[in-house]
Enzyme design. Structure first.
Site, PDB file in Angstrom:
ATOM      1  N   THR A   8       0.850  -1.194   0.000  1.00  0.00           N
ATOM      2  CA  THR A   8       0.000   0.000   0.000  1.00  0.00           C
ATOM      3  C   THR A   8       0.877   1.231   0.000  1.00  0.00           C
ATOM      4  OG1 THR A   8      -1.981   0.928   0.980  1.00  0.00           O
ATOM      5  CG2 THR A   8      -0.198   0.439   2.480  1.00  0.00           C
ATOM      6  N   SER A 164       0.182   6.140  -7.488  1.00  0.00           N
ATOM      7  CA  SER A 164      -0.630   5.101  -8.138  1.00  0.00           C
ATOM      8  C   SER A 164      -0.308   4.961  -9.622  1.00  0.00           C
ATOM      9  CB  SER A 164      -2.123   5.391  -7.955  1.00  0.00           C
ATOM     10  OG  SER A 164      -2.571   6.416  -8.821  1.00  0.00           O
ATOM     11  N   CYS A 167       3.609   3.013  -9.052  1.00  0.00           N
ATOM     12  CA  CYS A 167       3.765   1.791  -8.250  1.00  0.00           C
ATOM     13  C   CYS A 167       2.638   0.802  -8.544  1.00  0.00           C
ATOM     14  CB  CYS A 167       3.765   2.158  -6.766  1.00  0.00           C
ATOM     15  SG  CYS A 167       3.841   0.730  -5.665  1.00  0.00           S
ATOM     16  N   THR A 170       0.011   0.105  -5.705  1.00  0.00           N
ATOM     17  CA  THR A 170      -0.783   1.240  -5.238  1.00  0.00           C
ATOM     18  C   THR A 170      -1.839   1.550  -6.293  1.00  0.00           C
ATOM     19  OG1 THR A 170       1.147   2.150  -4.085  1.00  0.00           O
ATOM     20  CG2 THR A 170      -0.665   3.673  -4.518  1.00  0.00           C
TER      21      THR A 170
END
Length: 179
Positions: A8, A164, A167, A170
């Site tokens: 996360t 986001s 990654c 994410t």
């Protein structure tokens, strides 16, 4: 294949008297499977006066949230004292040491990262990020804080959005909480 559930990005910032924390919603099983896209990894604690977010194992994080909230109650909402006591217990307890998670905790006055190695770290520049996309979010957040007039909430959201896009662990299902 590693079958632990994790990964996360959590980002927190304090700016102009406001505090905000953002987290994405993706839960990953190992390195190949997205198990959930709408997890809520940022929580309000202590009657909404404290924000906490986790990166790492979901089950471990729930244990830590519960323990941290107990410490907040024990120390009348004193964030620093509760974080230090949690870190000491986490590091000193044989079972807790096995937990694989990190926490960011914050109130209107402080941001702290709490780890299982017993560390409690306060960032120098009132922003911090953890997790698989943490470095991307932190870089974006620093640039936005230095070069825009965006609010803490908007910087938190935009920083997670950038992470986001880079990654794979994410996603852009972003939850932002503000104090």
């Amino acid at each position: 294949m590693n079958n632990s559930i994790h990964a996360t990005t959590i980002f927190a910032i304090r700016q102009n008297g406001h505090a905000a924390m953002a987290g994405d919603g993706q839960v990953t099983l190992g390195e190949q499977v997205i198990m959930k896209q709408t997890a809520r990894k940022v929580r309000r604690l202590y009657d909404g006066k404290v924000l906490a977010g986790f990166a790492g194992s979901v089950a471990d994080a729930f244990t830590l949230f519960e323990k941290f909230e107990t410490k907040l109650q024990e120390f009348s909402g004193n964030l620093e004292r509760a974080a230090v006591e949690l870190a000491q217990e986490w590091r000193g307890d044989k079972q807790l040491r096995q937990l694989e998670a990190m926490l960011i905790v914050m109130d209107k006055n402080s941001i702290l990262v709490v780890s299982g190695t017993g560390e409690v770290i306060s960032p120098d520049d009132d922003l911090i990020a953890i997790g698989s996309g943490g470095n991307y979010a932190l870089s974006a957040g620093r640039a936005l804080k230095r070069h825009t007039e965006m609010s803490a909430k908007d910087i938190a959201y935009a920083s997670l959005k950038v992470a986001s896009e880079i990654c794979v662990f994410t996603n852009d299902n972003i939850i932002v909480e503000e104090l």
